[in-house]
Design a protein around this motif. Structure first.
Motif, PDB file in Angstrom:
ATOM      1  N   PHE A 203     -11.130  -2.094  -8.540  1.00 61.01           N
ATOM      2  CA  PHE A 203     -10.663  -2.307  -7.171  1.00 61.01           C
ATOM      3  C   PHE A 203     -11.614  -1.584  -6.219  1.00 61.01           C
ATOM      4  O   PHE A 203     -12.449  -0.773  -6.650  1.00 61.01           O
ATOM      5  N   LEU A 204     -11.458  -1.842  -4.925  1.00 58.36           N
ATOM      6  CA  LEU A 204     -12.295  -1.185  -3.937  1.00 58.36           C
ATOM      7  C   LEU A 204     -12.095   0.332  -3.979  1.00 58.36           C
ATOM      8  O   LEU A 204     -13.002   1.110  -3.661  1.00 58.36           O
ATOM      9  N   SER A 205     -10.926   0.758  -4.408  1.00 65.32           N
ATOM     10  CA  SER A 205     -10.611   2.187  -4.520  1.00 65.32           C
ATOM     11  C   SER A 205     -11.308   2.842  -5.703  1.00 65.32           C
ATOM     12  O   SER A 205     -11.349   4.073  -5.811  1.00 65.32           O
ATOM     13  N   GLY A 206     -11.836   2.025  -6.628  1.00 69.83           N
ATOM     14  CA  GLY A 206     -12.457   2.544  -7.840  1.00 69.83           C
ATOM     15  C   GLY A 206     -11.567   2.427  -9.063  1.00 69.83           C
ATOM     16  O   GLY A 206     -12.023   2.630 -10.194  1.00 69.83           O
ATOM     17  N   GLY A 207     -10.289   2.103  -8.862  1.00 71.62           N
ATOM     18  CA  GLY A 207      -9.365   1.963  -9.980  1.00 71.62           C
ATOM     19  C   GLY A 207      -9.691   0.758 -10.850  1.00 71.62           C
ATOM     20  O   GLY A 207     -10.248  -0.238 -10.368  1.00 71.62           O
ATOM     21  N   ASP A 208      -9.357   0.853 -12.114  1.00 69.14           N
ATOM     22  CA  ASP A 208      -9.655  -0.220 -13.063  1.00 69.14           C
ATOM     23  C   ASP A 208      -8.694  -1.398 -12.908  1.00 69.14           C
ATOM     24  O   ASP A 208      -7.513  -1.221 -12.608  1.00 69.14           O
ATOM     25  N   ILE A 209      -9.231  -2.603 -13.159  1.00 70.08           N
ATOM     26  CA  ILE A 209      -8.433  -3.833 -13.143  1.00 70.08           C
ATOM     27  C   ILE A 209      -8.235  -4.297 -14.574  1.00 70.08           C
ATOM     28  O   ILE A 209      -9.203  -4.436 -15.330  1.00 70.08           O
ATOM     29  N   HIS A 210      -7.019  -4.567 -14.947  1.00 66.73           N
ATOM     30  CA  HIS A 210      -6.736  -5.141 -16.262  1.00 66.73           C
ATOM     31  C   HIS A 210      -6.892  -6.655 -16.161  1.00 66.73           C
ATOM     32  O   HIS A 210      -6.170  -7.307 -15.426  1.00 66.73           O
ATOM     33  N   LYS A 211      -7.884  -7.202 -16.858  1.00 72.63           N
ATOM     34  CA  LYS A 211      -8.239  -8.619 -16.796  1.00 72.63           C
ATOM     35  C   LYS A 211      -8.701  -8.997 -15.380  1.00 72.63           C
ATOM     36  O   LYS A 211      -7.937  -9.540 -14.571  1.00 72.63           O
ATOM     37  N   PRO A 212      -9.947  -8.717 -15.058  1.00 75.50           N
ATOM     38  CA  PRO A 212     -10.489  -8.994 -13.709  1.00 75.50           C
ATOM     39  C   PRO A 212     -10.509 -10.479 -13.372  1.00 75.50           C
ATOM     40  O   PRO A 212     -10.610 -11.326 -14.262  1.00 75.50           O
ATOM     41  N   PRO A 213     -10.430 -10.794 -12.077  1.00 73.80           N
ATOM     42  CA  PRO A 213     -10.489 -12.194 -11.630  1.00 73.80           C
ATOM     43  C   PRO A 213     -11.932 -12.688 -11.605  1.00 73.80           C
ATOM     44  O   PRO A 213     -12.752 -12.193 -10.839  1.00 73.80           O
ATOM     45  N   LYS A 214     -12.259 -13.685 -12.421  1.00 72.89           N
ATOM     46  CA  LYS A 214     -13.639 -14.182 -12.540  1.00 72.89           C
ATOM     47  C   LYS A 214     -13.905 -15.294 -11.528  1.00 72.89           C
ATOM     48  O   LYS A 214     -14.201 -16.441 -11.890  1.00 72.89           O
TER      49      LYS A 214
ATOM     50  N   ARG B   7      -7.355  -4.715   3.156  1.00 77.86           N
ATOM     51  CA  ARG B   7      -7.953  -4.773   1.816  1.00 77.86           C
ATOM     52  C   ARG B   7      -6.912  -4.765   0.702  1.00 77.86           C
ATOM     53  O   ARG B   7      -7.160  -5.323  -0.375  1.00 77.86           O
ATOM     54  N   LEU B   8      -5.750  -4.165   0.941  1.00 77.57           N
ATOM     55  CA  LEU B   8      -4.698  -4.195  -0.086  1.00 77.57           C
ATOM     56  C   LEU B   8      -4.191  -5.624  -0.289  1.00 77.57           C
ATOM     57  O   LEU B   8      -4.093  -6.120  -1.418  1.00 77.57           O
ATOM     58  N   ALA B   9      -3.863  -6.287   0.823  1.00 81.67           N
ATOM     59  CA  ALA B   9      -3.345  -7.658   0.742  1.00 81.67           C
ATOM     60  C   ALA B   9      -4.393  -8.610   0.162  1.00 81.67           C
ATOM     61  O   ALA B   9      -4.067  -9.505  -0.627  1.00 81.67           O
ATOM     62  N   MET B  10      -5.647  -8.420   0.555  1.00 83.17           N
ATOM     63  CA  MET B  10      -6.720  -9.275   0.030  1.00 83.17           C
ATOM     64  C   MET B  10      -6.814  -9.173  -1.486  1.00 83.17           C
ATOM     65  O   MET B  10      -6.847 -10.190  -2.202  1.00 83.17           O
ATOM     66  N   GLN B  11      -6.884  -7.953  -1.980  1.00 80.75           N
ATOM     67  CA  GLN B  11      -7.033  -7.765  -3.416  1.00 80.75           C
ATOM     68  C   GLN B  11      -5.817  -8.273  -4.186  1.00 80.75           C
ATOM     69  O   GLN B  11      -5.951  -8.865  -5.264  1.00 80.75           O
ATOM     70  N   ALA B  12      -4.642  -8.085  -3.616  1.00 79.17           N
ATOM     71  CA  ALA B  12      -3.427  -8.596  -4.253  1.00 79.17           C
ATOM     72  C   ALA B  12      -3.448 -10.116  -4.322  1.00 79.17           C
ATOM     73  O   ALA B  12      -3.105 -10.719  -5.359  1.00 79.17           O
ATOM     74  N   ASP B  13      -3.864 -10.773  -3.231  1.00 77.76           N
ATOM     75  CA  ASP B  13      -3.907 -12.237  -3.205  1.00 77.76           C
ATOM     76  C   ASP B  13      -4.982 -12.782  -4.133  1.00 77.76           C
ATOM     77  O   ASP B  13      -4.820 -13.864  -4.721  1.00 77.76           O
ATOM     78  N   ILE B  14      -6.088 -12.079  -4.272  1.00 77.24           N
ATOM     79  CA  ILE B  14      -7.140 -12.505  -5.198  1.00 77.24           C
ATOM     80  C   ILE B  14      -6.616 -12.474  -6.636  1.00 77.24           C
ATOM     81  O   ILE B  14      -6.809 -13.423  -7.406  1.00 77.24           O
ATOM     82  N   LEU B  15      -5.934 -11.392  -6.999  1.00 77.76           N
ATOM     83  CA  LEU B  15      -5.347 -11.301  -8.342  1.00 77.76           C
ATOM     84  C   LEU B  15      -4.331 -12.411  -8.567  1.00 77.76           C
ATOM     85  O   LEU B  15      -4.337 -13.082  -9.604  1.00 77.76           O
ATOM     86  N   GLY B  16      -3.448 -12.598  -7.592  1.00 75.21           N
ATOM     87  CA  GLY B  16      -2.405 -13.615  -7.723  1.00 75.21           C
ATOM     88  C   GLY B  16      -2.971 -15.018  -7.799  1.00 75.21           C
ATOM     89  O   GLY B  16      -2.550 -15.828  -8.635  1.00 75.21           O
ATOM     90  N   GLY B  17      -3.943 -15.315  -6.935  1.00 73.96           N
ATOM     91  CA  GLY B  17      -4.554 -16.640  -6.935  1.00 73.96           C
ATOM     92  C   GLY B  17      -5.238 -16.947  -8.250  1.00 73.96           C
ATOM     93  O   GLY B  17      -5.083 -18.044  -8.809  1.00 73.96           O
ATOM     94  N   TYR B  18      -5.982 -15.986  -8.775  1.00 79.34           N
ATOM     95  CA  TYR B  18      -6.677 -16.207 -10.039  1.00 79.34           C
ATOM     96  C   TYR B  18      -5.686 -16.378 -11.186  1.00 79.34           C
ATOM     97  O   TYR B  18      -5.848 -17.268 -12.035  1.00 79.34           O
ATOM     98  N   ALA B  19      -4.642 -15.561 -11.187  1.00 83.34           N
ATOM     99  CA  ALA B  19      -3.631 -15.637 -12.252  1.00 83.34           C
ATOM    100  C   ALA B  19      -2.972 -17.007 -12.298  1.00 83.34           C
ATOM    101  O   ALA B  19      -2.561 -17.476 -13.367  1.00 83.34           O
ATOM    102  N   LEU B  20      -2.889 -17.676 -11.131  1.00 82.62           N
ATOM    103  CA  LEU B  20      -2.217 -18.975 -11.054  1.00 82.62           C
ATOM    104  C   LEU B  20      -3.194 -20.159 -11.113  1.00 82.62           C
ATOM    105  O   LEU B  20      -2.802 -21.291 -10.857  1.00 82.62           O
ATOM    106  N   GLY B  21      -4.464 -19.894 -11.428  1.00 80.18           N
ATOM    107  CA  GLY B  21      -5.386 -20.982 -11.705  1.00 80.18           C
ATOM    108  C   GLY B  21      -6.478 -21.229 -10.694  1.00 80.18           C
ATOM    109  O   GLY B  21      -7.280 -22.146 -10.862  1.00 80.18           O
TER     110      GLY B  21
END
Length: 314
Positions: free
Chosen positions: A150-161, A92-106
């Motif tokens: 995040f799945l942990s409950g932590g806040d995301i700055h600019k969520p991936p839509k 789940r860590l790698a998944m969430q990181a890749d989702i953020l990265g993928g969205y940030a890059l378009g």
């Protein structure tokens, strides 16, 4: 769709579906190496002919260029990627990181999958991760997008839509559970569904009838999966070797009934006949064309299937 949707990913595929037009998506398998030109060559045949293109994630559990990297190349080539992510290879860590990265890059579309088991691929001794399953992954992406957490409950700055997709196999046993599993994916947050390759049309008609009865087709966009048969050998292989595939004998007999040089075209004819029926079928909102390592035929198939020109949004 009768249910008002709130997601606004900026995805072209989302715009096509929300506008009520019949969607047409394609697929691109990344290379077994680092050749960028191989991705660009496949992209050339897909550009302008599909609304979005699935970028597969180590499909059949065989190592390939990563889905997110091939997705970025697709964007550079003017295609909108549908970024596939399988649960087999990441926690789940790698998944969430890749989702953020993928969205940030378009990247704006994402397909959540379990993934083919590693025993069927080129690294059968690899450890399967499966930290979460595909339904939990759908819910994870929805939570990140809609709640900004995040799945942990932590806040995301600019969520991936992300525009969230999932897969459905109408033909796996037990058949009566297929619509119930689809319902779970809709409940988890799937916005669109792409089905397994369809050959058994009577069985699919029953599946979509049940989905309509349950009201699921008013809550999720369903794209029917179509894969043209290139040869009689391919048809026999898919009928006997591919788990969850249902290829009626009449399809094989139809291919056997034409000259060898015309088998591939007959496979395309069958696919286009299916697409015509899907256009008129209640509860089907588009087609997902899986022209496996046959990307160069997509322009011909799109033209014959009368799905061109594709809609353009500003």
């Amino acid at each position: 769709m009768t249910t008002e949707t709130q997601y606004n990913s900026g995805s072209n595929l989302e715009k096509v579906l929300k506008s009520g037009q019949f969607a047409f998506t394609g697929e691109l398998g990344p290379p077994r190496g680092t050749d960028v030109d191989e991705v660009k060559e496949k992209a050339r045949f897909l550009k302008g002919n599909v609304d979005a293109v699935n970028i597969t994630d180590n499909q059949t559990a065989v190592v390939r260029m990563s889905s997110w990297a091939a997705s970025l190349i697709a964007i550079e080539e003017g295609l909108e990627p549908n970024y596939q992510m399988v649960c087999r290879d990441r926690n789940r860590l790698a998944m969430q990181a890749d989702i953020l990265g993928g969205y940030a890059l378009g990247i704006r579309n994402m397909l959540c999958l379990s993934g083919d088991h590693q025993q069927f691929g080129d690294h059968p001794d690899a450890k399967g991760v499966f930290d979460i399953d595909s339904i939990q992954l759908i819910a994870l992406v929805k939570q990140m997008r809609d709640e900004g957490r995040f799945l942990s409950g932590g806040d995301i700055h600019k969520p991936p839509k992300m525009f969230i997709g999932a897969a459905s196999n109408p033909f796996a046993d037990p058949f009566e559970w297929r619509v119930h599993r689809l319902a779970k994916k809709v409940e988890a947050g799937a916005n669109f569904i792409q089905t397994q390759c369809i050959y058994n049309m009577p069985k699919f008609r029953e599946f979509i009838r049940l989905a309509n009865e349950e009201g699921l087709t008013d809550r999720v966009y369903i794209l029917a999966g179509v894969t043209p048969m290139k040869s009689i050998g391919m048809a026999r292989y898919m009928a006997s070797k591919v788990p969850g595939m249902d290829v009626p004998e009449e399809i094989i007999n139809r291919l056997k009934g034409v000259e060898k040089s015309k088998v591939a075209q007959e496979g395309i004819n069958i696919a286009c006949e299916q697409i015509e029926e899907f256009k008129a079928m209640k509860g089907v909102h588009g087609v997902h064309l899986m022209a496996i390592e046959w990307e160069h035929m997509v322009p011909q198939i799109a033209e014959q299937a009368k799905v061109l020109p594709r809609p353009v949004f500003s």
